[in-house]
Design a protein around this motif. Structure first.
Motif, PDB file in Angstrom:
ATOM      1  N   GLU A   1      13.105  -3.344 -10.080  1.00 51.32           N
ATOM      2  CA  GLU A   1      11.832  -4.174 -10.191  1.00 51.32           C
ATOM      3  C   GLU A   1      11.634  -4.789  -8.709  1.00 51.32           C
ATOM      4  N   LEU A   2      12.704  -5.306  -8.048  1.00 54.75           N
ATOM      5  CA  LEU A   2      12.419  -5.965  -6.824  1.00 54.75           C
ATOM      6  C   LEU A   2      12.180  -5.005  -5.567  1.00 54.75           C
ATOM      7  N   GLY A   3      12.684  -3.720  -5.655  1.00 54.16           N
ATOM      8  CA  GLY A   3      12.209  -2.753  -4.786  1.00 54.16           C
ATOM      9  C   GLY A   3      11.081  -2.288  -5.004  1.00 54.16           C
ATOM     10  N   SER A   4      10.418  -2.263  -6.023  1.00 55.31           N
ATOM     11  CA  SER A   4       8.952  -2.228  -6.209  1.00 55.31           C
ATOM     12  C   SER A   4       8.061  -3.156  -5.912  1.00 55.31           C
ATOM     13  N   GLN A   5       8.644  -4.278  -5.931  1.00 52.85           N
ATOM     14  CA  GLN A   5       7.745  -5.440  -5.511  1.00 52.85           C
ATOM     15  C   GLN A   5       7.878  -5.346  -3.756  1.00 52.85           C
ATOM     16  N   LEU A   6       9.008  -5.033  -3.154  1.00 56.34           N
ATOM     17  CA  LEU A   6       9.216  -5.027  -1.772  1.00 56.34           C
ATOM     18  C   LEU A   6       8.175  -3.843  -1.273  1.00 56.34           C
ATOM     19  N   THR A   7       8.280  -2.876  -1.918  1.00 56.18           N
ATOM     20  CA  THR A   7       7.252  -1.664  -1.504  1.00 56.18           C
ATOM     21  C   THR A   7       5.901  -2.015  -1.569  1.00 56.18           C
ATOM     22  N   ALA A   8       5.440  -2.614  -2.677  1.00 52.35           N
ATOM     23  CA  ALA A   8       4.048  -3.411  -2.896  1.00 52.35           C
ATOM     24  C   ALA A   8       3.768  -4.125  -1.504  1.00 52.35           C
ATOM     25  N   LEU A   9       4.686  -5.037  -1.125  1.00 51.96           N
ATOM     26  CA  LEU A   9       4.661  -6.068   0.066  1.00 51.96           C
ATOM     27  C   LEU A   9       4.392  -5.273   1.190  1.00 51.96           C
ATOM     28  N   ARG A  10       5.440  -4.103   1.578  1.00 54.11           N
ATOM     29  CA  ARG A  10       5.248  -3.383   2.757  1.00 54.11           C
ATOM     30  C   ARG A  10       3.834  -2.502   2.701  1.00 54.11           C
ATOM     31  N   TRP A  11       3.540  -2.068   1.743  1.00 55.94           N
ATOM     32  CA  TRP A  11       1.944  -1.132   1.783  1.00 55.94           C
ATOM     33  C   TRP A  11       1.102  -2.271   1.979  1.00 55.94           C
ATOM     34  N   ARG A  12       0.842  -3.527   1.298  1.00 51.08           N
ATOM     35  CA  ARG A  12       0.063  -4.583   1.760  1.00 51.08           C
ATOM     36  C   ARG A  12      -0.065  -4.916   3.126  1.00 51.08           C
ATOM     37  N   GLU A  13       1.347  -5.333   3.579  1.00 51.67           N
ATOM     38  CA  GLU A  13       1.342  -5.465   5.026  1.00 51.67           C
ATOM     39  C   GLU A  13       0.427  -4.546   5.982  1.00 51.67           C
ATOM     40  N   ALA A  14       0.932  -3.137   5.652  1.00 52.38           N
ATOM     41  CA  ALA A  14       0.658  -2.114   6.417  1.00 52.38           C
ATOM     42  C   ALA A  14      -1.091  -1.998   6.316  1.00 52.38           C
ATOM     43  N   ALA A  15      -1.285  -2.415   4.993  1.00 46.81           N
ATOM     44  CA  ALA A  15      -3.136  -2.192   4.840  1.00 46.81           C
ATOM     45  C   ALA A  15      -3.782  -3.475   5.427  1.00 46.81           C
ATOM     46  N   LEU A  16      -3.156  -4.438   5.507  1.00 46.76           N
ATOM     47  CA  LEU A  16      -3.792  -5.478   6.290  1.00 46.76           C
ATOM     48  C   LEU A  16      -3.632  -5.141   7.758  1.00 46.76           C
ATOM     49  N   ARG A  17      -2.706  -4.796   8.464  1.00 43.61           N
ATOM     50  CA  ARG A  17      -2.696  -4.437   9.939  1.00 43.61           C
ATOM     51  C   ARG A  17      -3.567  -2.953  10.129  1.00 43.61           C
ATOM     52  N   LEU A  18      -3.881  -2.363   9.122  1.00 41.09           N
ATOM     53  CA  LEU A  18      -4.991  -1.329   9.300  1.00 41.09           C
ATOM     54  C   LEU A  18      -6.139  -1.942   9.607  1.00 41.09           C
ATOM     55  N   LEU A  19      -6.510  -2.986   8.513  1.00 47.47           N
ATOM     56  CA  LEU A  19      -8.082  -3.509   8.595  1.00 47.47           C
ATOM     57  C   LEU A  19      -7.875  -4.326   9.889  1.00 47.47           C
ATOM     58  N   GLN A  20      -7.112  -5.032  10.183  1.00 45.44           N
ATOM     59  CA  GLN A  20      -6.822  -5.661  11.324  1.00 45.44           C
ATOM     60  C   GLN A  20      -7.354  -5.287  12.465  1.00 45.44           C
TER      61      GLN A  20
ATOM     62  N   ALA B   1       5.899  20.005  -5.894  1.00 44.69           N
ATOM     63  CA  ALA B   1       5.781  20.605  -4.342  1.00 44.69           C
ATOM     64  C   ALA B   1       4.584  20.073  -3.570  1.00 44.69           C
ATOM     65  N   ALA B   2       3.390  19.839  -4.560  1.00 45.66           N
ATOM     66  CA  ALA B   2       2.251  19.646  -3.686  1.00 45.66           C
ATOM     67  C   ALA B   2       2.002  18.043  -3.681  1.00 45.66           C
ATOM     68  N   VAL B   3       2.465  17.305  -4.546  1.00 47.22           N
ATOM     69  CA  VAL B   3       2.257  15.877  -4.532  1.00 47.22           C
ATOM     70  C   VAL B   3       2.998  15.197  -3.752  1.00 47.22           C
ATOM     71  N   PRO B   4       2.821  14.555  -2.661  1.00 45.86           N
ATOM     72  CA  PRO B   4       3.422  14.062  -1.583  1.00 45.86           C
ATOM     73  C   PRO B   4       4.421  12.783  -2.171  1.00 45.86           C
ATOM     74  N   ALA B   5       5.549  12.504  -1.532  1.00 51.47           N
ATOM     75  CA  ALA B   5       6.453  11.276  -1.630  1.00 51.47           C
ATOM     76  C   ALA B   5       5.818  10.285  -0.891  1.00 51.47           C
ATOM     77  N   LEU B   6       5.672   9.103  -1.557  1.00 53.29           N
ATOM     78  CA  LEU B   6       5.097   7.931  -0.697  1.00 53.29           C
ATOM     79  C   LEU B   6       6.172   7.145   0.061  1.00 53.29           C
ATOM     80  N   PRO B   7       6.103   6.904   1.494  1.00 57.90           N
ATOM     81  CA  PRO B   7       6.906   6.314   2.064  1.00 57.90           C
ATOM     82  C   PRO B   7       6.983   4.544   1.606  1.00 57.90           C
ATOM     83  N   ALA B   8       8.341   4.104   1.445  1.00 56.17           N
ATOM     84  CA  ALA B   8       8.610   2.820   1.221  1.00 56.17           C
ATOM     85  C   ALA B   8       8.101   1.809   1.988  1.00 56.17           C
ATOM     86  N   ASP B   9       8.199   2.239   3.360  1.00 55.15           N
ATOM     87  CA  ASP B   9       7.692   1.547   4.444  1.00 55.15           C
ATOM     88  C   ASP B   9       6.788   2.083   5.336  1.00 55.15           C
ATOM     89  N   PRO B  10       5.504   2.108   4.806  1.00 55.01           N
ATOM     90  CA  PRO B  10       4.410   3.162   5.683  1.00 55.01           C
ATOM     91  C   PRO B  10       3.912   2.200   6.741  1.00 55.01           C
TER      92      PRO B  10
END
Length: 304
Positions: A89-108, A157-166
């Motif tokens: 659960e913690l790993g999932s939460q950390l992944t969500a936070l990293r994606w959120r941070e990267a999304a905010l930087r993308l918008l910034q 094979a076709a569905v990509p794996a998502l990076p944990a720290d994008p």
């Protein structure tokens, strides 16, 4: 045990450094063993309750929910499973936070005129992100007569794996991929081959394509130019076998024409985004298909 060795709720709370309210809560849930009752009916606790209360507070310090604490207290070996679940659960939460941070930087960091569109794209993606929509797209795209084993292997094979720290550009690539697969018309898309060339035996075709794409990926990795060889022969043989016909020069000419005319911009965009999402993953099936199609065109139309 002597009565002087027993404590009231307040005394137990003081010894444990807890509040009376906390002790009463755990006691009401049956987590603290009572050693007896006073003449007035008040609860009395012994050293076992103090040890149990200290253990409960240690587990709660790790943010374990009370039901998990109860499991640990009731089952001798439950702590290992509870810890493993919390780590997931913690790993999932950390992944969500990293994606959120990267999304905010993308918008910034994007130009102001692009911010609204990017916000719309990113806002449609769940947190943490899920590839369910992408997998669902492939289940709709693939022929209904394909065996389950083939559907599963193609999706893997076709569905990509998502990076944990994008990085921000990876968030954008996935957001665009999510939008593409959520809004595309599967009846107009076919991976790797044109719909008319699937033939009456699609399982034969897709089995052969998997082998051909693997061979072509080796050529791509070695930076070989599209040309004749095992990969192209396997590619054409898969299409021919699907139609129950032979691999002839005439068939290769017709196949090249049909596949070139049926080039699908949605699938082309799909594979471009997959490559952008994970540039280190190696050649995609789309890249392998394009290489094979170029090899086929070079063979049937020399000099073109």
């Amino acid at each position: 045990m002597l009565s002087e060795d027993l404590w009231s709720i307040g005394e137990l709370a003081e010894r444990a450094g807890a509040t009376v309210k906390t002790v009463r809560y755990y006691s009401d849930r049956g987590l603290l063993p009572e050693a007896g009752r006073s003449s007035g009916g008040h609860r009395r606790y012994g050293p076992e309750a103090l040890e149990r209360l200290r253990l409960i507070r240690s587990l709660r310090t790790l943010d374990l929910p009370v039901p998990d604490v109860e499991r640990v207290l009731d089952q001798e070996h439950a702590l290992t499973d509870v810890i493993a679940g919390q780590l997931r659960e913690l790993g999932s939460q950390l992944t969500a936070l990293r994606w959120r941070e990267a999304a905010l930087r993308l918008l910034q960091d994007c130009p102001p005129e692009e911010r609204a569109e990017r916000l719309r794209l990113v806002g449609a993606v769940t947190s943490p992100p899920s590839t369910d929509a992408v997998a669902r797209f492939w289940r709709l795209v693939l022929p209904v007569r394909l065996p389950a084993r083939l559907v599963s292997s193609i999706i893997d094979a076709a569905v990509p794996a998502l990076p944990a720290d994008p990085a921000p550009d990876q968030v954008l690539a996935f957001a665009r991929l999510h939008a593409l697969t959520s809004g595309a018309r599967p009846d107009l898309c076919r991976p790797g081959s044109a719909r008319p060339e699937e033939g009456p035996r699609p399982a034969v075709l897709y089995d052969g394509l998997a082998e051909a794409y693997a061979l072509a990926a080796t050529d791509l990795t070695a930076d070989r130019s599209p040309g004749t060889g095992d990969a192209l022969d396997c590619f054409v043989a898969a299409h021919a076998a699907s139609h129950g016909t032979r691999d002839t020069a005439a068939f290769r000419h017709r196949l090249s024409t049909v596949l070139t005319q049926a080039a699908d911009p949605v699938m082309s965009r799909y594979w471009h985004l997959v490559a952008a999402l994970d540039p280190t993953a190696g050649p995609t099936m789309g890249a392998a298909h394009d290489w094979l199609l170029a090899a086929l065109a070079a063979e049937v139309q020399p000099g073109v």
